[in-house]
Motif scaffolding. Sequence first.
Motif, PDB file in Angstrom:
ATOM      1  N   THR A 106       0.831  -1.204   0.000  1.00 29.52           N
ATOM      2  CA  THR A 106       0.000   0.000   0.000  1.00 29.52           C
ATOM      3  C   THR A 106       0.865   1.252   0.000  1.00 29.52           C
ATOM      4  OG1 THR A 106      -1.733  -1.172   1.220  1.00 29.52           O
ATOM      5  CG2 THR A 106      -1.819   1.234   1.219  1.00 29.52           C
ATOM      6  N   SER A 107       1.889   1.243   0.862  1.00 26.49           N
ATOM      7  CA  SER A 107       2.803   2.388   0.917  1.00 26.49           C
ATOM      8  C   SER A 107       3.528   2.557  -0.402  1.00 26.49           C
ATOM      9  CB  SER A 107       3.821   2.198   2.053  1.00 26.49           C
ATOM     10  OG  SER A 107       3.167   2.099   3.302  1.00 26.49           O
ATOM     11  N   GLY A 108       3.936   1.439  -1.001  1.00 30.80           N
ATOM     12  CA  GLY A 108       4.633   1.492  -2.286  1.00 30.80           C
ATOM     13  C   GLY A 108       3.754   2.101  -3.359  1.00 30.80           C
ATOM     14  N   THR A 109       2.467   1.715  -3.356  1.00 29.53           N
ATOM     15  CA  THR A 109       1.535   2.274  -4.337  1.00 29.53           C
ATOM     16  C   THR A 109       1.384   3.781  -4.148  1.00 29.53           C
ATOM     17  OG1 THR A 109       0.314   0.188  -4.403  1.00 29.53           O
ATOM     18  CG2 THR A 109      -0.809   2.147  -5.241  1.00 29.53           C
ATOM     19  N   LYS A 110       1.254   4.220  -2.900  1.00 29.03           N
ATOM     20  CA  LYS A 110       1.132   5.648  -2.617  1.00 29.03           C
ATOM     21  C   LYS A 110       2.388   6.400  -3.025  1.00 29.03           C
ATOM     22  CE  LYS A 110      -2.080   5.173   1.268  1.00 29.03           C
ATOM     23  NZ  LYS A 110      -2.271   5.386   2.726  1.00 29.03           N
ATOM     24  N   ILE A 111       3.546   5.815  -2.734  1.00 29.16           N
ATOM     25  CA  ILE A 111       4.810   6.463  -3.091  1.00 29.16           C
ATOM     26  C   ILE A 111       4.949   6.570  -4.610  1.00 29.16           C
ATOM     27  CG2 ILE A 111       7.330   6.193  -3.053  1.00 29.16           C
ATOM     28  CD1 ILE A 111       7.024   4.963  -0.264  1.00 29.16           C
ATOM     29  N   ARG A 112       4.611   5.474  -5.318  1.00 24.63           N
ATOM     30  CA  ARG A 112       4.696   5.505  -6.784  1.00 24.63           C
ATOM     31  C   ARG A 112       3.753   6.540  -7.371  1.00 24.63           C
ATOM     32  NH1 ARG A 112       5.100  -0.124  -6.086  1.00 24.63           N
ATOM     33  NH2 ARG A 112       2.869  -0.386  -6.478  1.00 24.63           N
ATOM     34  N   ARG A 113       2.534   6.646  -6.803  1.00 26.31           N
ATOM     35  CA  ARG A 113       1.574   7.638  -7.289  1.00 26.31           C
ATOM     36  C   ARG A 113       2.092   9.053  -7.035  1.00 26.31           C
ATOM     37  NH1 ARG A 113      -2.482   6.177  -4.464  1.00 26.31           N
ATOM     38  NH2 ARG A 113      -3.329   4.715  -5.986  1.00 26.31           N
ATOM     39  N   LYS A 114       2.662   9.275  -5.849  1.00 28.30           N
ATOM     40  CA  LYS A 114       3.203  10.591  -5.512  1.00 28.30           C
ATOM     41  C   LYS A 114       4.369  10.958  -6.424  1.00 28.30           C
ATOM     42  CE  LYS A 114       4.996  13.248  -1.601  1.00 28.30           C
ATOM     43  NZ  LYS A 114       5.353  13.197  -0.152  1.00 28.30           N
ATOM     44  N   MET A 115       5.258   9.979  -6.684  1.00 27.29           N
ATOM     45  CA  MET A 115       6.400  10.241  -7.564  1.00 27.29           C
ATOM     46  C   MET A 115       5.931  10.526  -8.987  1.00 27.29           C
ATOM     47  SD  MET A 115       9.183   7.429  -6.216  1.00 27.29           S
ATOM     48  CE  MET A 115      10.382   7.977  -7.431  1.00 27.29           C
ATOM     49  N   TRP A 116       4.870   9.781  -9.429  1.00 29.16           N
ATOM     50  CA  TRP A 116       4.341  10.013 -10.772  1.00 29.16           C
ATOM     51  C   TRP A 116       3.776  11.422 -10.893  1.00 29.16           C
ATOM     52  CZ3 TRP A 116      -0.534  11.079 -12.794  1.00 29.16           C
ATOM     53  CH2 TRP A 116      -0.670  10.934 -14.190  1.00 29.16           C
ATOM     54  N   LEU A 117       3.036  11.844  -9.856  1.00 29.35           N
ATOM     55  CA  LEU A 117       2.471  13.202  -9.878  1.00 29.35           C
ATOM     56  C   LEU A 117       3.582  14.255  -9.877  1.00 29.35           C
ATOM     57  CD1 LEU A 117      -0.499  12.773  -7.361  1.00 29.35           C
ATOM     58  CD2 LEU A 117      -0.642  13.046  -9.845  1.00 29.35           C
ATOM     59  N   GLN A 118       4.622  14.021  -9.069  1.00 29.03           N
ATOM     60  CA  GLN A 118       5.742  14.966  -9.044  1.00 29.03           C
ATOM     61  C   GLN A 118       6.452  15.002 -10.386  1.00 29.03           C
ATOM     62  OE1 GLN A 118       8.118  13.656  -5.725  1.00 29.03           O
ATOM     63  NE2 GLN A 118       6.921  14.797  -4.212  1.00 29.03           N
ATOM     64  N   ASN A 119       6.594  13.831 -10.990  1.00 26.33           N
ATOM     65  CA  ASN A 119       7.249  13.766 -12.297  1.00 26.33           C
ATOM     66  C   ASN A 119       6.438  14.501 -13.359  1.00 26.33           C
ATOM     67  OD1 ASN A 119       9.264  12.847 -14.103  1.00 26.33           O
ATOM     68  ND2 ASN A 119       7.928  11.172 -14.776  1.00 26.33           N
ATOM     69  N   MET A 120       5.116  14.275 -13.343  1.00 26.55           N
ATOM     70  CA  MET A 120       4.247  14.975 -14.292  1.00 26.55           C
ATOM     71  C   MET A 120       4.281  16.476 -14.053  1.00 26.55           C
ATOM     72  SD  MET A 120       2.981  12.944 -16.489  1.00 26.55           S
ATOM     73  CE  MET A 120       1.768  14.095 -17.157  1.00 26.55           C
ATOM     74  N   LYS A 121       4.293  16.897 -12.789  1.00 30.83           N
ATOM     75  CA  LYS A 121       4.359  18.320 -12.455  1.00 30.83           C
ATOM     76  C   LYS A 121       5.638  18.937 -12.997  1.00 30.83           C
ATOM     77  CE  LYS A 121       4.132  21.462  -8.501  1.00 30.83           C
ATOM     78  NZ  LYS A 121       4.018  21.547  -7.023  1.00 30.83           N
ATOM     79  N   MET A 122       6.757  18.202 -12.820  1.00 29.35           N
ATOM     80  CA  MET A 122       8.034  18.697 -13.309  1.00 29.35           C
ATOM     81  C   MET A 122       8.027  18.808 -14.833  1.00 29.35           C
ATOM     82  SD  MET A 122      10.942  19.847 -12.444  1.00 29.35           S
ATOM     83  CE  MET A 122      10.959  19.348 -10.722  1.00 29.35           C
ATOM     84  N   LYS A 123       7.441  17.795 -15.503  1.00 26.55           N
ATOM     85  CA  LYS A 123       7.367  17.838 -16.964  1.00 26.55           C
ATOM     86  C   LYS A 123       6.535  19.019 -17.440  1.00 26.55           C
ATOM     87  CE  LYS A 123       8.034  12.903 -17.844  1.00 26.55           C
ATOM     88  NZ  LYS A 123       7.443  11.643 -18.367  1.00 26.55           N
ATOM     89  N   LEU A 124       5.410  19.266 -16.748  1.00 28.72           N
ATOM     90  CA  LEU A 124       4.555  20.399 -17.125  1.00 28.72           C
ATOM     91  C   LEU A 124       5.285  21.720 -16.931  1.00 28.72           C
ATOM     92  CD1 LEU A 124       1.131  19.210 -15.676  1.00 28.72           C
ATOM     93  CD2 LEU A 124       1.788  19.333 -18.082  1.00 28.72           C
ATOM     94  N   ILE A 125       6.046  21.829 -15.834  1.00 30.34           N
ATOM     95  CA  ILE A 125       6.802  23.059 -15.568  1.00 30.34           C
ATOM     96  C   ILE A 125       7.845  23.276 -16.657  1.00 30.34           C
ATOM     97  CG2 ILE A 125       8.481  24.125 -14.001  1.00 30.34           C
ATOM     98  CD1 ILE A 125       6.970  22.827 -11.683  1.00 30.34           C
ATOM     99  N   VAL A 126       8.561  22.167 -17.004  1.00 28.37           N
ATOM    100  CA  VAL A 126       9.575  22.274 -18.065  1.00 28.37           C
ATOM    101  C   VAL A 126       8.924  22.661 -19.388  1.00 28.37           C
ATOM    102  CG1 VAL A 126      11.240  20.964 -19.433  1.00 28.37           C
ATOM    103  CG2 VAL A 126      11.176  20.679 -16.954  1.00 28.37           C
ATOM    104  N   LEU A 127       7.757  22.035 -19.686  1.00 27.01           N
ATOM    105  CA  LEU A 127       7.044  22.363 -20.928  1.00 27.01           C
ATOM    106  C   LEU A 127       6.620  23.817 -20.947  1.00 27.01           C
ATOM    107  CD1 LEU A 127       5.790  21.392 -23.578  1.00 27.01           C
ATOM    108  CD2 LEU A 127       3.750  20.728 -22.288  1.00 27.01           C
ATOM    109  N   ALA A 128       6.118  24.304 -19.806  1.00 23.05           N
ATOM    110  CA  ALA A 128       5.694  25.719 -19.735  1.00 23.05           C
ATOM    111  C   ALA A 128       6.886  26.634 -19.945  1.00 23.05           C
ATOM    112  CB  ALA A 128       5.040  25.977 -18.385  1.00 23.05           C
TER     113      ALA A 128
END
Length: 214
Positions: free
Chosen positions: A171-193
């Motif tokens: 469960t913790s692993g799933t939450k961590i992976r989801r959080k990392m995915w969101l952070q990664n997507m956020k970083m990609k969006l920032i770079v794209l902007a």
Amino acid sequence: MGQKSLIYAFVSRGTVVLAEYTEFSGNFNTIAFQCLQKLPSSNNKFTYNCDSHTFNFLVDNGFTYCVVADETAGRQVPIAFLERVKDDFVSKYGASDKAGANAAANSLNKEFGPKLKEHMQYCIDHPEEISKLAKVQNQVSEVKGVMMENIEKVHTDALRDFLRQAQDFRTSGTKIRRKMWLQNMKMKLIVLAILIVLILVIVLSVCHGFKCGK
């Protein structure tokens, strides 16, 4: 031999009788052999009742120890007799093919038949001692059973804790992976902007505002 409580006994390897003893006449040996042929091969104790007699068997590592007793003898004395015979037999011959070889030479019955008589006589002459010994053995078995039950419970609890921890980890692993995915997507969006802004700045600089192509 005294009172007629233990009547007939034998030791067999599979269905081959290696040694036997009795002082009485009757068809109990035939019935005992018929029971022997139907016994399960697993190590255990078995008792059958027939014509006011008990046919008691102890199966251990391919050997079968049997005693036919009068019902009045109860169960403790026959079982104690079988345990004594088994211990004596194993100490002399072990669980090897030596017993089978001796049987083929027709010598084992001469060697161990008298021992069956001795054990019969001892159990008949010392019923109180046998009863006390059986009581102690039952207590030991009960304690052993409780210990095994407790050990099994500890193992079960430990396994349950491990599974719970593993589930929590997943469960913790799933939450961590989801959080990392969101952070990664956020970083990609920032770079794209940032890239879009840079492109706009470059275009505006080259075209002096929005006058390109005019």
